[in-house]
Design a protein around this motif. Sequence first.
Motif, PDB file in Angstrom:
ATOM      1  N   ILE A   9       0.862  -1.182   0.000  1.00 25.18           N
ATOM      2  CA  ILE A   9       0.000   0.000   0.000  1.00 25.18           C
ATOM      3  C   ILE A   9       0.898   1.231   0.000  1.00 25.18           C
ATOM      4  O   ILE A   9       1.364   1.696   1.053  1.00 25.18           O
ATOM      5  N   GLY A  10       1.192   1.725  -1.181  1.00 27.23           N
ATOM      6  CA  GLY A  10       2.099   2.843  -1.330  1.00 27.23           C
ATOM      7  C   GLY A  10       1.383   4.175  -1.399  1.00 27.23           C
ATOM      8  O   GLY A  10       0.150   4.243  -1.464  1.00 27.23           O
ATOM      9  N   THR A  11       2.162   5.222  -1.419  1.00 28.18           N
ATOM     10  CA  THR A  11       1.616   6.577  -1.492  1.00 28.18           C
ATOM     11  C   THR A  11       0.993   6.847  -2.850  1.00 28.18           C
ATOM     12  O   THR A  11      -0.051   7.496  -2.955  1.00 28.18           O
ATOM     13  N   ASN A  12       1.617   6.305  -3.885  1.00 27.61           N
ATOM     14  CA  ASN A  12       1.165   6.545  -5.255  1.00 27.61           C
ATOM     15  C   ASN A  12       0.264   5.418  -5.764  1.00 27.61           C
ATOM     16  O   ASN A  12      -0.776   5.671  -6.358  1.00 27.61           O
ATOM     17  N   SER A  13       0.686   4.176  -5.507  1.00 29.06           N
ATOM     18  CA  SER A  13      -0.012   3.014  -6.052  1.00 29.06           C
ATOM     19  C   SER A  13      -0.198   1.935  -4.997  1.00 29.06           C
ATOM     20  O   SER A  13       0.535   1.884  -4.010  1.00 29.06           O
ATOM     21  N   ILE A  14      -1.170   1.071  -5.248  1.00 24.19           N
ATOM     22  CA  ILE A  14      -1.349  -0.138  -4.453  1.00 24.19           C
ATOM     23  C   ILE A  14      -1.068  -1.316  -5.371  1.00 24.19           C
ATOM     24  O   ILE A  14      -1.668  -1.446  -6.440  1.00 24.19           O
ATOM     25  N   HIS A  15      -0.113  -2.135  -4.975  1.00 24.54           N
ATOM     26  CA  HIS A  15       0.307  -3.279  -5.784  1.00 24.54           C
ATOM     27  C   HIS A  15       0.015  -4.577  -5.040  1.00 24.54           C
ATOM     28  O   HIS A  15       0.039  -4.618  -3.811  1.00 24.54           O
ATOM     29  N   ALA A  80       2.327  -1.035   4.521  1.00 22.02           N
ATOM     30  CA  ALA A  80       1.991   0.337   4.128  1.00 22.02           C
ATOM     31  C   ALA A  80       3.218   1.206   4.377  1.00 22.02           C
ATOM     32  O   ALA A  80       3.971   0.985   5.330  1.00 22.02           O
ATOM     33  N   THR A  81       3.392   2.220   3.514  1.00 14.58           N
ATOM     34  CA  THR A  81       4.594   3.045   3.603  1.00 14.58           C
ATOM     35  C   THR A  81       4.255   4.487   3.985  1.00 14.58           C
ATOM     36  O   THR A  81       3.349   4.708   4.787  1.00 14.58           O
ATOM     37  N   GLY A 102     -10.247  -8.354   7.119  1.00 17.67           N
ATOM     38  CA  GLY A 102      -9.619  -9.275   8.061  1.00 17.67           C
ATOM     39  C   GLY A 102      -8.105  -9.283   7.978  1.00 17.67           C
ATOM     40  O   GLY A 102      -7.443 -10.083   8.634  1.00 17.67           O
ATOM     41  N   LEU A 103      -7.537  -8.370   7.184  1.00 15.07           N
ATOM     42  CA  LEU A 103      -6.090  -8.332   6.988  1.00 15.07           C
ATOM     43  C   LEU A 103      -5.450  -7.297   7.900  1.00 15.07           C
ATOM     44  O   LEU A 103      -5.884  -6.147   7.944  1.00 15.07           O
ATOM     45  N   THR A 104      -4.425  -7.710   8.638  1.00 14.69           N
ATOM     46  CA  THR A 104      -3.644  -6.786   9.458  1.00 14.69           C
ATOM     47  C   THR A 104      -2.454  -6.318   8.642  1.00 14.69           C
ATOM     48  O   THR A 104      -1.595  -7.114   8.276  1.00 14.69           O
ATOM     49  N   VAL A 105      -2.428  -5.019   8.352  1.00 18.06           N
ATOM     50  CA  VAL A 105      -1.359  -4.444   7.529  1.00 18.06           C
ATOM     51  C   VAL A 105      -0.264  -3.906   8.436  1.00 18.06           C
ATOM     52  O   VAL A 105      -0.536  -3.245   9.442  1.00 18.06           O
ATOM     53  N   ARG A 106       0.975  -4.182   8.071  1.00 18.90           N
ATOM     54  CA  ARG A 106       2.130  -3.726   8.836  1.00 18.90           C
ATOM     55  C   ARG A 106       2.611  -2.396   8.267  1.00 18.90           C
ATOM     56  O   ARG A 106       2.913  -2.295   7.074  1.00 18.90           O
ATOM     57  N   VAL A 107       2.685  -1.369   9.109  1.00 20.34           N
ATOM     58  CA  VAL A 107       3.250  -0.088   8.688  1.00 20.34           C
ATOM     59  C   VAL A 107       4.754  -0.162   8.916  1.00 20.34           C
ATOM     60  O   VAL A 107       5.203  -0.343  10.045  1.00 20.34           O
ATOM     61  N   ILE A 108       5.525  -0.036   7.848  1.00 18.55           N
ATOM     62  CA  ILE A 108       6.971  -0.198   7.982  1.00 18.55           C
ATOM     63  C   ILE A 108       7.658   1.168   8.031  1.00 18.55           C
ATOM     64  O   ILE A 108       7.193   2.140   7.449  1.00 18.55           O
ATOM     65  N   THR A 109       8.755   1.216   8.729  1.00 15.60           N
ATOM     66  CA  THR A 109       9.542   2.444   8.830  1.00 15.60           C
ATOM     67  C   THR A 109      10.288   2.686   7.520  1.00 15.60           C
ATOM     68  O   THR A 109      10.420   1.785   6.681  1.00 15.60           O
ATOM     69  N   GLY A 110      10.813   3.893   7.375  1.00 19.12           N
ATOM     70  CA  GLY A 110      11.621   4.193   6.205  1.00 19.12           C
ATOM     71  C   GLY A 110      12.847   3.311   6.119  1.00 19.12           C
ATOM     72  O   GLY A 110      13.235   2.853   5.036  1.00 19.12           O
ATOM     73  N   ALA A 111      13.461   3.030   7.265  1.00 22.74           N
ATOM     74  CA  ALA A 111      14.654   2.179   7.283  1.00 22.74           C
ATOM     75  C   ALA A 111      14.319   0.753   6.848  1.00 22.74           C
ATOM     76  O   ALA A 111      15.078   0.123   6.101  1.00 22.74           O
TER      77      ALA A 111
END
Length: 517
Positions: A9-15, A80-81, A102-111
């Motif tokens: 789940i990106g800022t521009n697109s969802i792939h 997600a970014t 029902g999906l738990t999305v992980r928000v990842i850090t920039g690193a």
Amino acid sequence: MPKLAVLDIGTNSIHMVLAEVQPDYTYKILDRFKDMTRLGDGVFTSRRLSDQAMMRGLEVIRNLVTLARNKGYERIEGVATSAVREARNGGEFLDHVAQQTGLTVRVITGAEEARLIFLGVQNSVALPEPPTLVIDIGGGSVEVIVGNRDTIYQARSLKLGAIRLKDLYLTKTPPSKAMLHELEEAVTSQLKQALGTYKTKRVEQIIATSGMAGNLAEVIYLQRTGRPLQQLNLTKISAKEIAAVEKRLADATLKTRLAMPGLDPKRVDTLLPATMVFRILLDLLRKDELTICDKAIREGIIYDFIQRHHEGIQAERDIPDVRKRNILALARRCHVSETHALHVAGLALRLFDQTTSLHGFGQREREWLEFAAILHDIGYLINSRQHHKHAYYLIKNSDLSGFTAEEIDLVANIARYHRRSVPTRKHSEFTALPQGNQRIINVLSALLRIADGLDRSQFSVVRNVEVKIGKTVVITVDVSGDAELEIWAARGRSDLFEKVFKRPVQFVTTSQEDEGN
């Protein structure tokens, strides 16, 4: 082989990519899906995801998750970014995703984003020993990673994403010279700080990943050859060509940009800031070309999954049956003697197969007996004393995927009665079960008790059993050595068998040595 869906789940697109892990721990992409939702539009000025963007994003995610599950993908890794990471209502958006899919999305850090991008490149391009710089321009952030084929030296996430730069600096099309100057200063300042000591000669090549780089390469290749780009991966574009496209975009109206061959209409307002970032990076490092890689964060997530689940993937390869695999995984977590557990299971199944005329059960009950036999000693994890009762508790409270609650109850009870007391009306958990299930437990635990007794020393002295059914059930035991302890234990465990089938049991031993004499 294991199947994995990756939702980015990106800022521009969802792939989304649908992948299958191969026996050699590589992977094969079976399908790809993309929707340029522009989730991050306006988020870097308002610090909020707009209602319209969230609605677009939710609809796309719902459709992709449904599609993956309909294709048999139970594992979905969602990340997600920057847009979700930085938005004040990003958590609210992910709550909606969880509620609706029902999906738990992980928000990842920039690193972490940078690490995963480099992992995707590292496993897709033959990187040299000297350092390579990888740059990924997304909608909200730019990841800059320096590393080689073995390791990452440094990784930075910069707030230079194309949507962010467009929102903050390029408020009209074409932009004014003042806007472009301010944008160039901001990009140059952040890149200089990020590059640190990695200047000129220390970086051998620059690799660019993801959609912005790919679209820029398509535009340049069409200008260069008049033909569409056949293969994106490892395409090279020069600093001169990048600067020329930047100038054309900066001077062009919206209508003129849309007429540019190869330009993705959905990047009509974001390709210019992305191109400027590439051009400034090449200037700072005094490099004259950029190499495009078509692998990035999604492929990195797949490789990361493979690394983290190496043992599980091997188990799936070796044991395709998910139910048996989960039973063995539970046994291993509880540190049972696998040799003993599997040997008892084998003896129990031989007894089951040769007594079908007595019990009349089929494949379903046979599986339950095998699973209970594998797990019968897991109670030792808690305490050897009353380990049969501890086994019942552990099985009942373990998350055994692929089993119904009724099946877990049956397996737990069969294991519980592999020793000591037989099922009685004093046992409330047993008497609460339906009559049919009580009979299943009585019969299968009767077989398990004998099988466990026949490996009392846990040295697999009993190699095989042969059952002859008459007024007395004669169990001929093929042994490889002294088996007095095993026969004594099996006789003591025959009580439930004799009660259930209303006939005595007799044990006879034989061995290859006896047959030779």
